[in-house]
Write a protein that holds these residues in place. Structure first.
Motif, mmCIF file in Angstrom:
data_model
loop_
_atom_site.group_PDB
_atom_site.id
_atom_site.type_symbol
_atom_site.label_atom_id
_atom_site.label_comp_id
_atom_site.label_asym_id
_atom_site.label_seq_id
_atom_site.Cartn_x
_atom_site.Cartn_y
_atom_site.Cartn_z
ATOM 1 N N ILE A 284 -26.125 -48.478 -42.611
ATOM 2 C CA ILE A 284 -26.820 -48.298 -43.956
ATOM 3 C C ILE A 284 -28.151 -47.638 -43.583
ATOM 4 O O ILE A 284 -28.798 -47.786 -42.660
ATOM 5 C CB ILE A 284 -27.319 -49.916 -44.403
ATOM 6 N N LEU A 285 -28.401 -46.616 -44.296
ATOM 7 C CA LEU A 285 -29.627 -45.650 -43.982
ATOM 8 C C LEU A 285 -30.457 -45.749 -45.209
ATOM 9 O O LEU A 285 -29.789 -45.872 -46.339
ATOM 10 C CB LEU A 285 -29.199 -44.200 -43.731
ATOM 11 N N PRO A 286 -31.624 -45.537 -44.971
ATOM 12 C CA PRO A 286 -32.556 -45.442 -46.022
ATOM 13 C C PRO A 286 -32.430 -44.105 -46.775
ATOM 14 O O PRO A 286 -32.001 -43.232 -46.083
ATOM 15 C CB PRO A 286 -34.036 -45.554 -45.738
ATOM 16 N N SER A 287 -32.697 -43.996 -47.971
ATOM 17 C CA SER A 287 -32.644 -42.680 -48.708
ATOM 18 C C SER A 287 -33.619 -41.722 -48.360
ATOM 19 O O SER A 287 -34.828 -42.421 -48.078
ATOM 20 C CB SER A 287 -32.535 -42.873 -50.222
ATOM 21 N N PHE A 288 -33.525 -40.625 -47.957
ATOM 22 C CA PHE A 288 -34.677 -39.524 -47.705
ATOM 23 C C PHE A 288 -35.177 -38.958 -48.995
ATOM 24 O O PHE A 288 -34.201 -38.295 -49.683
ATOM 25 C CB PHE A 288 -33.895 -38.422 -46.518
ATOM 26 N N PRO A 289 -36.505 -39.065 -49.114
ATOM 27 C CA PRO A 289 -37.048 -38.396 -50.193
ATOM 28 C C PRO A 289 -36.718 -36.734 -50.159
ATOM 29 O O PRO A 289 -37.258 -36.253 -49.014
ATOM 30 C CB PRO A 289 -38.530 -38.572 -50.217
ATOM 31 N N THR A 290 -36.228 -36.259 -51.125
ATOM 32 C CA THR A 290 -35.906 -34.691 -51.184
ATOM 33 C C THR A 290 -36.513 -33.968 -52.050
ATOM 34 O O THR A 290 -37.349 -34.661 -52.997
ATOM 35 C CB THR A 290 -34.393 -34.385 -51.495
ATOM 36 N N GLY A 291 -36.583 -32.761 -51.956
ATOM 37 C CA GLY A 291 -37.634 -32.003 -52.915
ATOM 38 C C GLY A 291 -36.589 -31.136 -53.735
ATOM 39 O O GLY A 291 -35.349 -30.940 -53.909
ATOM 40 N N ASP A 292 -37.495 -30.710 -55.050
ATOM 41 C CA ASP A 292 -36.685 -29.977 -56.015
ATOM 42 C C ASP A 292 -35.370 -30.503 -56.606
ATOM 43 O O ASP A 292 -34.525 -29.709 -56.717
ATOM 44 C CB ASP A 292 -36.507 -28.519 -55.464
ATOM 45 N N GLY A 293 -35.296 -31.667 -56.678
ATOM 46 C CA GLY A 293 -34.138 -32.463 -57.363
ATOM 47 C C GLY A 293 -32.871 -32.149 -56.341
ATOM 48 O O GLY A 293 -31.748 -32.643 -56.896
ATOM 49 N N ARG A 294 -32.895 -31.812 -55.297
ATOM 50 C CA ARG A 294 -31.766 -31.802 -54.422
ATOM 51 C C ARG A 294 -31.415 -33.154 -53.932
ATOM 52 O O ARG A 294 -32.232 -33.934 -53.646
ATOM 53 C CB ARG A 294 -32.123 -30.768 -53.157
ATOM 54 N N ASP A 295 -29.879 -33.407 -53.802
ATOM 55 C CA ASP A 295 -29.552 -34.443 -53.061
ATOM 56 C C ASP A 295 -29.726 -34.315 -51.611
ATOM 57 O O ASP A 295 -29.903 -33.127 -51.236
ATOM 58 C CB ASP A 295 -28.082 -34.963 -53.622
ATOM 59 N N GLU A 296 -29.216 -35.244 -50.847
ATOM 60 C CA GLU A 296 -29.423 -35.273 -49.359
ATOM 61 C C GLU A 296 -28.552 -33.923 -48.654
ATOM 62 O O GLU A 296 -28.926 -33.427 -48.089
ATOM 63 C CB GLU A 296 -29.141 -36.338 -48.696
ATOM 64 N N PRO A 297 -27.339 -33.871 -49.139
ATOM 65 C CA PRO A 297 -26.478 -32.664 -48.615
ATOM 66 C C PRO A 297 -27.126 -31.282 -49.004
ATOM 67 O O PRO A 297 -27.096 -30.429 -48.233
ATOM 68 C CB PRO A 297 -25.278 -33.044 -49.367
ATOM 69 N N ALA A 298 -27.820 -31.279 -50.273
ATOM 70 C CA ALA A 298 -28.048 -29.832 -50.650
ATOM 71 C C ALA A 298 -29.546 -29.651 -49.702
ATOM 72 O O ALA A 298 -29.734 -28.629 -49.425
ATOM 73 C CB ALA A 298 -28.463 -29.948 -51.924
ATOM 74 N N GLU A 299 -30.228 -30.890 -49.684
ATOM 75 C CA GLU A 299 -31.466 -30.846 -48.772
ATOM 76 C C GLU A 299 -31.282 -30.339 -47.398
ATOM 77 O O GLU A 299 -32.077 -29.633 -46.681
ATOM 78 C CB GLU A 299 -32.153 -32.138 -48.942
ATOM 79 N N LEU A 300 -30.253 -31.064 -46.828
ATOM 80 C CA LEU A 300 -30.042 -30.540 -45.454
ATOM 81 C C LEU A 300 -29.379 -29.311 -45.035
ATOM 82 O O LEU A 300 -29.662 -28.524 -44.390
ATOM 83 C CB LEU A 300 -28.820 -31.548 -44.760
#
Length: 969
Positions: A284-300
């Motif tokens: 289990i991982l905490p969700s990472f706050p991303t920018g510009d409405g991106r989900d985590e894969p898009a942010e990475l």
């Protein structure tokens, strides 16, 4: 549930070895004990903690036993404690019925540690128990509980009130606990307990407080309690349990409570009601706050692509730029497919924060340096294409497992990064990981010998007979088997035999709890919902109650925040250089600096990371490293096993032996290491090139070779040979290559880790070669209190022609400093003065200017900081020589000087600044008349204060005298 009414029994109160130095049964053994006794279930109830809850649940399931998770919880505010003077806070017994009950139990156990502050023992107020009673069954606590002592001492009304309060809160989930260990207080309390239970329709339950597995272990367990309490076995007044506190059979317990059969029946009733065991979870991982409405894969993906652009800007490319972009997209695809974008983002975020706040971060550690994504996110600082590192060694798409970045931080500022993570994700969601020290062979032998009061000399001799091998610790049984003197001592001395027998039974039990040096977990919810928490008194950060293995099984992901001293040395050296106007960026050093390689070839590598041992220095002289790749190879080869290949490596390098790359197609893989298989990555590449393995398959092959399981190896050999045959390699040749690779694979080192550490080694070598004064001062700072290491650095300074100035209260800092190309010896490194006191001294000097004389010194410093011992040792070290050269006089007058210091400080505090008017000298005492020391005496006193001869050596004085005598003759 097996076991018919009137026949069965379930132990509800088993203290595992996690009841530190109290319980003598490992949590993993409880289920097997219950199964062997024909019991359908068993309850673990360690004092205060749930350390073994998940471990026991897992092993009990394997044994076909229902785990009952409980805790003997110290509680205040209800009833009273036991009357014995060694007794501690009374405990109630809480058992989890369901998940809600377990979560409440986790909260209560965590509160006991986190909220008890400076109290001698963790304790929970009854009000907190009331607030967290849902889903829990309460047993009244037995002999150690808050009620029995009241009934035993005739305080029936107080005992009844406490029972009534428990029943009010827990209702039909409350049981009156009866124990029969043969103790007088139990017999005295029982009639009142039974009477109250019948009168108030409360069920009775029989328990045996289990501390050890079999009756014959009583003597060993008694010694364990003595180890815990610092007592002796022969001591009368001390804590004891009885010979009845063992894992009794159902028949024994039924016989013991034959007059109250319902008390045994109710153990089965409670087992039926406790339908809960702690379950393993996926990561289990905490969700990472991303920018510009991106989900985590898009942010990475966004951060990685932007990061690669920045990395490539101005970089000397190891290959075509498109190769970098193709590798990036390949890695991103695997990371996203495996569901790990959040992990990379979390690690990248706290590393970027550390770097932006000037906290030194290592270039990488472990297999993570093989990831291009990690490099572009600045998690690592090695271009994996430049160093030939493989992503699949870190994250294998054909074997799903969590990635694991080990991150090195400056050891002095590591805590700041952890605090940042706490603030970002929530203080209740971040914790360190607990670890447990155990009674190992020598330690348990020494402890048992002490509590049995054997002669110290005898115990010491016995301990020294146990081989000491930290890399592969020897058990006591193995030591007895391989050491004839231990056998002889056991056979000839009955006391030694008894000591060894007890030590053998206690070996491996847990001794203490502390926190893991690096491991930190970050949760997506309050951690007590995943693991109970613990508080190490030596740390401000809470720790999980589950250890490394079991906290990961609970679903928490480990992040390693390691403190590396060398990063602090590098940072300080760079800051020393900056003070004289020289800017150095260690991340951009060229790898072709001739002075650095000359230094390495000379073997003068004291202080150089990974390369300063005598054996390593000898090897450097043989190998004469001329590239970063050869430093990487040396770090990998200088280990037991691979060391045998160093001479081959060196001979092939210098042309004394031909380079054998096994097959022409493997030349690109083995050329760098002169035909010697050094790295695990080479094993993977050989399988890929020669036999058509994918790198993911090749990583599985590498693992199989490391484990050396014959059946798996036979299958892999068939796969390897057939794949090689398809590529035109004869079966005989590929078979012999497979066998050779398999041999080396067991020794092969992780190149990603070696390359990252080779980079730090090169950086330290570069600084020592190009900025030796600054490097030496920084290195000495990190060993401020280690006089043995300071002496080594001082000798090294002499070899390099660097002057180390003696400590001087008017020139030196509290720490090591650089001035005019010389190292100023740290005032704080003088013995018995204290770094904080010397920081005060320097602050006083900076505020009011240099000290004019010894009286000006003592009149300005605070005697609470700079005491008599500090004045004496500063005098011995010559720190007052700049204004008072007679060290002997100051030492002899130290009592006079500190008295004057205290007097002036008192006047200053009372506002009497002008007590003597303008003539402050009028109030100064006279120093004692003492002849200065001879040169030899002066050096001896200096040795006592510094730990080594700093400004000279008696041998040189003797040599000079001999030379003078010879000239006169």
């Amino acid at each position: 549930m097996s076991g018919a009414e009137g026949q069965g029994f379930v132990h509800l109160r088993v203290r595992s070895a996690y009841s530190l130095l109290e319980g003598a049964i490992k949590a993993e053994k409880i289920g097997a004990l219950a199964a062997a006794a024909g019991m359908p279930a068993a309850g673990i109830t360690d004092r205060t903690n749930l350390f073994g809850a998940l471990e026991y649940s897992s092993y009990a399931k394997d044994a076909g036993i229902q785990a009952i998770i409980g805790c003997a919880l110290p509680v205040s505010g209800v009833g009273a404690g036991p009357s014995e003077r060694w007794a501690r806070t009374p405990t109630i017994t809480l058992l989890a019925q369901n998940e809600r009950g377990y979560l409440n139990l986790s909260e209560l156990s965590s509160m006991a540690y986190l909220d008890s502050g400076e109290m001698a023992e963790p304790v929970v107020p009854w009000a907190k128990v009331v607030a967290h009673a849902e889903g829990l069954i309460l047993l009244s606590g037995g002999t150690d509980g808050p009620v029995d002592a009241l009934f035993a001492s005739g305080k029936t009304s107080e005992g009844a009130a406490a029972l009534a309060e428990m029943q009010r809160v827990f209702g039909d989930r409350f049981y009156v606990e009866l124990q029969r260990h043969g103790l007088p207080q139990q017999a005295a309390a029982e009639p009142g307990l039974v009477h109250w239970a019948y009168e108030h329709d409360a069920p009775l339950v029989a328990t045996n407080d289990v501390y050890y597995a079999k009756p014959e272990l009583y003597v060993a367990h008694d010694a364990l309690l003595c180890i815990s309490d610092g007592a002796f076995v022969g001591q009368d007044e001390r804590r004891r349990v009885t010979p009845e506190h063992w894992f009794k059979s159902q028949a024994d317990m039924r016989k013991l409570f034959s007059d109250l059969p319902e008390a045994c029946d109710n153990t089965l009733d409670i087992a039926r009601r406790c339908a809960f065991a702690v379950q393993k979870r996926d990561p289990i991982l905490p969700s990472f706050p991303t920018g510009d409405g991106r989900d985590e894969p898009a942010e990475l993906t966004h951060q990685a692509r932007e990061g690669l652009k920045r990395r490539l800007d101005g970089l000397t490319l190891a290959c075509d730029e498109q190769v970098y972009w193709d590798r990036l997209e390949f890695e991103l695809g695997i990371i996203i497919k495996m569901g790990f974008p959040g992990y990379f983002l979390i690690v990248s975020d706290f590393i970027k924060w550390a770097k932006s706040h000037g906290i030194p971060v290592g270039p990488g550690r472990g297999s993570g340096a093989g990831s291009l994504v990690a490099w572009v996110l600045t998690i690592t600082d090695l271009d994996p294409l430049r160093f030939g590192l493989l992503f699949e060694r870190f994250l294998n798409p054909e074997r799903v497992s969590m990635p694991d970045f080990d991150i090195d931080f400056c050891q002095e500022r590591r805590e700041e990064v952890i605090v940042y993570v706490q603030e970002k994700y929530g203080r209740d969601r971040v914790a360190q990981i607990i670890t447990f020290g155990s009674l190992q062979a020598r330690a348990v032998l020494r402890d048992v010998g002490r509590v049995m009061q054997l002669p110290l000399g005898l115990v010491d001799r016995l301990c020294k007979m146990v081989p000491n091998n930290p890399a592969a610790p020897v058990t006591l049984a193995q030591a007895i088997e391989i050491e004839p003197r231990l056998k002889q001592a056991r056979n000839e001395d009955g006391n030694v035999a008894a000591c060894l027998d007890v030590a053998l039974q206690l070996e491996g039990l847990y001794r203490n709890a502390s926190t893991h040096a690096a491991g930190v977990v970050i949760g997506d919810r309050p951690l007590t919902q995943l693991t109970p928490l613990y508080k190490d008194p030596r740390s401000d950060l809470p720790a999980t109650q589950f250890n490394m293995k079991w906290v990961e099984s609970a679903g928490l992901v480990k992040f390693d925040f390691l403190g590396l001293k060398t990063l602090t040395v590098l940072d300080r050296a760079v800051k020393h250089l900056r003070k004289r106007g020289v800017e150095v960026d260690l991340t951009r050093l060229p790898f072709d600096d001739a002075k650095s390689y000359e230094l390495l070839a000379s073997g003068q590598t004291v202080g150089v990371f990974q390369l300063e041992s005598q054996g390593m220095r000898d090897t450097l002289r043989k190998m004469r490293c001329s590239s970063i790749e050869e430093i990487t190879a040396l770090i990998s080869l200088y280990r037991p096993g691979p060391m045998d290949n160093i001479d081959t490596f060196v001979d092939c390098k210098f042309g004394r032996k031909p380079v054998d790359t096994l097959h022409p197609s493997l030349e690109p893989v083995l050329k760098e290491t002169y035909g010697v298989i050094v790295y695990q990555e080479q094993v993977m590449q050989i399988a890929q090139i020669l036999a058509g393995y994918s790198l993911g398959e090749a990583d599985l092959l590498r693992r199989a070779m490391g484990k050396k399981k014959k059946e798996e190896m036979d299958q892999q050999k068939i796969r390897f040979v057939s794949g090689a045959l398809e590529r035109g390699v004869p079966e005989e040749q590929s078979g012999s290559i497979f066998e050779l690779v398999a041999k080396f694979a067991g020794y092969g080192f992780n190149k990603s880790h070696a390359a990252a550490y080779a980079l730090i080694a090169y950086q330290t070598a570069w600084l020592k070669a190009n900025a030796p004064v600054e490097f030496l001062a920084a290195s000495m700072s990190l060993d401020l209190s280690n006089t043995d290491k300071l002496a080594v650095f001082h000798q090294d300074a002499r070899r390099f022609g660097i002057t180390v100035r003696a400590p001087d209260v008017n020139r030196s800092g509290a720490d090591f400093e650089v001035e005019d190309g010389e190292v100023l010896y740290a005032l704080g490194a003088v013995r018995n003065v204290g770094l904080q006191a010397m920081e005060h001294l320097v602050a006083v000097r900076e505020e009011g200017g240099p000290f004019r004389d010894i009286f000006d010194f003592v009149e300005r410093v605070d005697p609470k900081q700079v005491n008599k011992r500090a004045i004496e040792n500063l005098a011995r070290a010559g720190a007052f020589d700049s204004f008072h050269k007679n060290r002997a006089q100051i030492l002899a007058s130290a009592d006079v000087l500190i008295a004057h210091c205290q007097s002036v400080a008192a006047d200053r505090h009372g506002g009497q600044h002008a007590l003597f008017g303008a003539d402050t000298a009028a109030g100064r005492p006279r120093l004692k008349k003492v002849e200065p020391w001879s040169q030899v005496d002066l050096l001896d006193e200096e040795l006592a204060a510094v730990g080594f001869y700093l400004t000279g050596h008696p041998w040189r004085i003797w040599s000079a005298c001999c030379a003078a005598s010879a000239r006169r003759c």
